[in-house]
Design a protein around this motif. Structure first.
Motif, PDB file in Angstrom:
ATOM      1  N   HIS A   1      -1.224-115.566 -13.624  1.00  0.00           N
ATOM      2  CA  HIS A   1      -1.619-114.663 -14.710  1.00  0.00           C
ATOM      3  C   HIS A   1      -3.129-114.527 -14.716  1.00  0.00           C
ATOM      4  CE1 HIS A   1       2.440-114.570 -16.383  1.00  0.00           C
ATOM      5  NE2 HIS A   1       2.017-113.604 -17.169  1.00  0.00           N
TER       6      HIS A   1
ATOM      7  N   GLU B   1      -1.985-109.386 -23.282  1.00  0.00           N
ATOM      8  CA  GLU B   1      -1.292-110.652 -23.003  1.00  0.00           C
ATOM      9  C   GLU B   1      -2.203-111.854 -23.259  1.00  0.00           C
ATOM     10  OE1 GLU B   1       0.393-110.998 -19.067  1.00  0.00           O
ATOM     11  OE2 GLU B   1       2.096-112.092 -19.892  1.00  0.00           O
TER      12      GLU B   1
ATOM     13  N   HIS C   1      -0.910-106.769 -17.183  1.00  0.00           N
ATOM     14  CA  HIS C   1      -0.604-108.158 -16.820  1.00  0.00           C
ATOM     15  C   HIS C   1      -1.849-109.043 -16.925  1.00  0.00           C
ATOM     16  CE1 HIS C   1       1.499-111.393 -14.799  1.00  0.00           C
ATOM     17  NE2 HIS C   1       0.509-111.504 -13.933  1.00  0.00           N
TER      18      HIS C   1
ATOM     19  N   ASP D   1       4.492-116.107 -19.483  1.00  0.00           N
ATOM     20  CA  ASP D   1       5.606-115.297 -20.006  1.00  0.00           C
ATOM     21  C   ASP D   1       6.658-116.166 -20.689  1.00  0.00           C
ATOM     22  OD1 ASP D   1       4.247-113.246 -18.889  1.00  0.00           O
ATOM     23  OD2 ASP D   1       5.747-112.750 -17.366  1.00  0.00           O
TER      24      ASP D   1
ATOM     25  N   GLU E   1       4.400-117.437 -12.480  1.00  0.00           N
ATOM     26  CA  GLU E   1       3.597-116.539 -11.640  1.00  0.00           C
ATOM     27  C   GLU E   1       2.148-116.617 -12.097  1.00  0.00           C
ATOM     28  OE1 GLU E   1       3.949-112.347 -12.594  1.00  0.00           O
ATOM     29  OE2 GLU E   1       4.543-112.823 -14.646  1.00  0.00           O
TER      30      GLU E   1
END
Ligand SMILES: [Zn+2]
Length: 293
Positions: free
Chosen positions: A60, A190, A185, A69, A58
């Motif tokens: 990011h 992250e 996110h 991830d 996905e």
């Protein structure tokens, strides 16, 4: 050859043999790297404990790779099994990500396939001796899917237990964060983590070209759930400020994540209650009218 020369030769031979043996006996934790015979030994050594680090593909934010991830959860898992051995299943990224279907590079499998593939994967792992399967979640969008999957194991008898380990959460006490507000996110946390795991894939200079701010486009009480909530708040599939990332924060986060996986592996290895209780439950579920308090 002098006495001393012979002694040195002998010593070298002993050292060489010792290192060859230790290279032979050190088992890889990676399922795909083991020979069939070594896999049998790995199952013994791990006491049937196996990990599925669960990622996704996905967007990011504008600055992190699609597989963030997966890359991060595998980094954490592979470091954890250095401390407490378990077999690690290959790359797995077949999870829930409908909310990012509008972004390039997202791979969103159907609900049916997600559940069927995960079930057949854990069934096959168990058939091969993984009787304790720890799903290490690396993706926030799986946080309803995985407990549901674990709960669904009660439907039919299984000779193994599924344990679900929550994703990485920032622990208090680390380096002070530079950004404020939500950081769900591709934000400071992250991005910091990825600076540690795959620094070459992070483009921090691009992190501020899109907004990761909460756009608060829905006006509903917190206890009312809708599927569109995420897109309503974070339409760029970005939440937080990745440009504030630092390696120090990433190191703190990753150490915490790794140690929680180690703790999970140790407690799962020691758990001899769950399977027995499951079996008791499956047996009773066959004839509910006989169940008495
Ligand atoms: Zn992520």
């Amino acid at each position: 050859m002098s006495k001393r020369g012979a002694y040195l030769c002998g010593l070298v031979a002993v050292l060489f043999t010792a290192s060859a043996i230790s290279a032979q006996t050190k088992l890889s934790p990676k399922w795909e790297e083991l020979t069939a015979a070594d896999f049998r030994q790995g199952i013994q050594e791990s006491k049937g404990t196996c990990l599925v680090p669960f990622g996704i593909l996905e967007k990011h934010g504008p600055h992190l790779p699609l597989g963030t991830d997966l890359l991060n959860v595998r980094y954490a898992s592979l470091h954890a099994v250095e401390q407490e051995y378990a077999i690690v299943f290959p790359e797995y990224y077949f999870g829930q990500i409908f909310e990012a279907k509008h972004e390039p590079g997202t791979v969103a499998y159907s609900v049916e396939l997600q559940l069927k593939l995960l079930q057949e994967t854990t069934d096959e792992m168990a058939r091969n001796g993984c009787k304790k399967i720890i799903i290490v979640n690396g993706h926030g969008g799986n946080e309803h899917l995985l407990p549901f999957f674990a709960q669904a194991q009660m439907d039919k008898p299984h000779d193994y237990v599924v344990y679900v380990l929550d994703g990485e959460r920032s622990r208090p006490g680390g380096p002070a964060k530079k950004s404020s507000g939500v950081d769900y996110h591709a934000g400071e946390n992250e991005s910091s983590n990825t600076l540690v795991t795959h620094p070459d894939l992070v483009h921090l200079d691009r992190a501020a070209i899109e907004s990761g701010a909460d756009q608060k486009r829905q006006n509903l009480p917190e206890f009312v759930y809708t599927g569109i909530w995420w897109y309503a708040r974070f339409p760029n599939h970005y939440s937080g400020d990745g440009s504030a990332a630092t390696k120090e924060l990433g190191e703190w986060n990753m150490l915490g994540w790794i140690s929680s996986i180690v703790e999970a592996i140790r407690s799962v290895k020691a758990d001899d209650a769950s399977l027995k209780i499951q079996n008791e439950f499956y047996e009773k579920a066959k004839h509910p009218l006989d169940t008495r308090p």
